[in-house]
Design a protein around this motif. Structure first.
Motif: not given
Length: 485
Positions: A27, A175, A178-179
């Protein structure tokens, strides 16, 4: 309970924490690398000025600088998992703000929130009290390999977003996803054991003071090339940073438990590791900033190759096989030769690399070789540095110690970027003179040579780990080699 039983009991949840740490690294690379090729598109579609785009780029760095001292120390004292979960949620909010931004403030706020989520140091804090000395070193090697591979990939992916005509907001949604995955891993991860936390009060002044002086210096240095070095914002920021730094150093020297305490740590090992991080922060600009500019220079200059921004980023893909081979070399070298020899050999090869860039850059294929060589040699120094710092840190200050790596890299890279941007400017012909590139690469070779000499004198001959779960109770295992197979 025998020692082996105790170690086995504490390492039972290790795979999920390792996954948490590695995903944090992926990330980080996407956040920093994928946005750069999209800057022109974002500026055009959002109607942002050059100054506003600069703040969008710097917002994440400012968020990290402000967050890192406070949140890593909070993790070391109160538990890394709970702090990490809060920061991940903030980062998800930041991702949504960036993806739905309609103007300057939502976009810069979203990037700032993303910067607050310093996940790697906190993930290391979760890992340290559960990992053996061998596991700490293997994870250090794996994380460095992953970062070396994802850094060029993130830049190329950002370029593909432009090439395929996808909206630039796509990066922020990626993003966000992914978080979300990182949040799941954090929720199932066990909290740091109470015995491995720092039994001290939080030094609010030390933690916040670190963020203030680092942020002020970063703003002053990064704004210098665009605003002018005598502009009020640059002079004011540097002055504030210098004053707060002076007060902060005085306060830390008097504090009973300073923010970064080297008590019961191998200081030489930690400082050698930080020096490796500093070197790469400085010289990386020759690869990621100067080399694409050289490749994009028109052929009418007599030395350029007239590549597009996207095509020049493809050259960085040469780093991927170099990183894979560098992983093998570094793992074998640390086991058989020790960190001093690995640093000296890899650094010496790095000197040759930059001299090659200075005097042999006639064909595009050469730059693929240089990208490969950079990853094989100088990033091996970076991997060794990561390993030295991770093995030096105590269980109760792991997140803070790893967080200091970020500070070293932020401060170490900002000044060189400003210098390179001031040096690599077109002359009366409209091109950056070839002699400027040559001089820059010779200077970088000289800088690497200075570090090599310092390592030959001061670097440790082997890695010491006094605080892994299997070495705290068995001094005979303090020096644990990483198997080469």
């Amino acid at each position: 309970m025998t020692q082996s039983t105790m170690v086995e009991a504490r390492t039972g949840r290790l795979p999920s924490i390792v996954a948490l740490l590695l995903l944090s690294g992926v990330i980080l690379d996407i956040q920093w690398g994928a946005l750069s090729p999209l800057i022109g598109t974002i500026a055009t579609e959002s109607g942002l000025s050059g100054s506003e785009i600069g703040w969008v780029l710097n917002a994440m760095m400012v968020g990290s600088a402000i967050s890192i001292g406070l949140t890593t120390r909070m993790g070391d004292i109160y538990g890394h998992r709970k702090v990490l979960i809060a920061l991940i949620i903030l980062a998800m909010v930041g991702s949504v703000l960036g993806a739905t931004a309609n103007g300057f403030w939502p976009l810069v706020t979203g990037r700032f929130f993303l910067g607050l989520a310093v996940a790697i140091p906190l993930s290391w804090g979760l890992l340290r009290p559960r990992a053996t000395a061998r596991q700490v070193r293997l994870v250090s090697l794996a994380l460095s390999l992953l970062l070396s591979v994802c850094t060029p990939l993130a830049t190329v992916v950002g370029g593909y977003v432009v090439e395929l005509g996808l909206p630039w907001q796509t990066v922020f949604w990626v993003i966000f996803v992914m978080y979300a995955a990182l949040l799941i891993l954090a929720l199932i991860a066990p909290e740091t054991p109470a015995a491995a936390r720092a039994a001290v009060r939080l030094d609010w002044f030390g933690a916040l003071g670190l963020g203030v002086w680092v942020t002020a210096l970063l703003i002053g240095i990064s704004e210098g090339p665009s605003q002018g070095w005598t502009s009020p914002i640059v002079l004011g920021s540097v002055l504030v940073g210098a004053v707060v730094l002076t007060v902060w150093i005085t306060q830390q020297r008097r504090a009973q438990e300073p923010l970064v305490s080297f008590r019961n740590m191998d200081v030489r090992q930690a400082l050698t590791g930080f020096s490796g991080l500093l070197l790469i922060a400085i010289v990386a600009q020759g690869i990621f900033l100067a080399m694409p500019l050289l490749l994009q220079t028109p052929t009418s200059s007599g030395y350029g190759h007239a590549l597009s921004a996207l095509d020049s980023s493809y050259v960085l893909l040469g780093m991927i096989p170099g990183a894979a081979l560098g992983y093998v070399w570094t793992r074998w070298g640390l086991n058989r030769l020790g960190p001093k020899v690995v640093l000296v050999i890899s650094g010496t090869a790095g000197v040759a690399l930059f001299l090659g860039l200075a005097f042999a850059h006639d064909a595009v294929w050469m730059f693929y070789v240089y990208a490969f060589g950079y990853s094989l040699t100088l990033l091996s120094c970076l991997t060794t540095a990561y390993t030295l710092v991770a093995a030096a840190a105590r269980q109760d200050n792991m997140a803070t110690t790893i967080g200091m790596q970020n500070i070293v890299q932020f401060v170490g890279s900002t000044a060189p970027v400003a210098i390179v941007l001031n040096v690599l400017v077109p002359d009366a012909t409209g091109f950056i003179p070839e002699s400027t590139f040559v001089g820059l690469y010779i200077a970088l070779a000289a800088i690497v040579a200075v570090f090599v000499v310092a390592w030959a004198i001061f670097a440790p001959n082997h890695i010491t780990d006094l605080h892994a779960i299997d070495t705290e109770t068995d001094p005979a295992k303090v020096h644990v080699p990483v198997p080469s197979h």
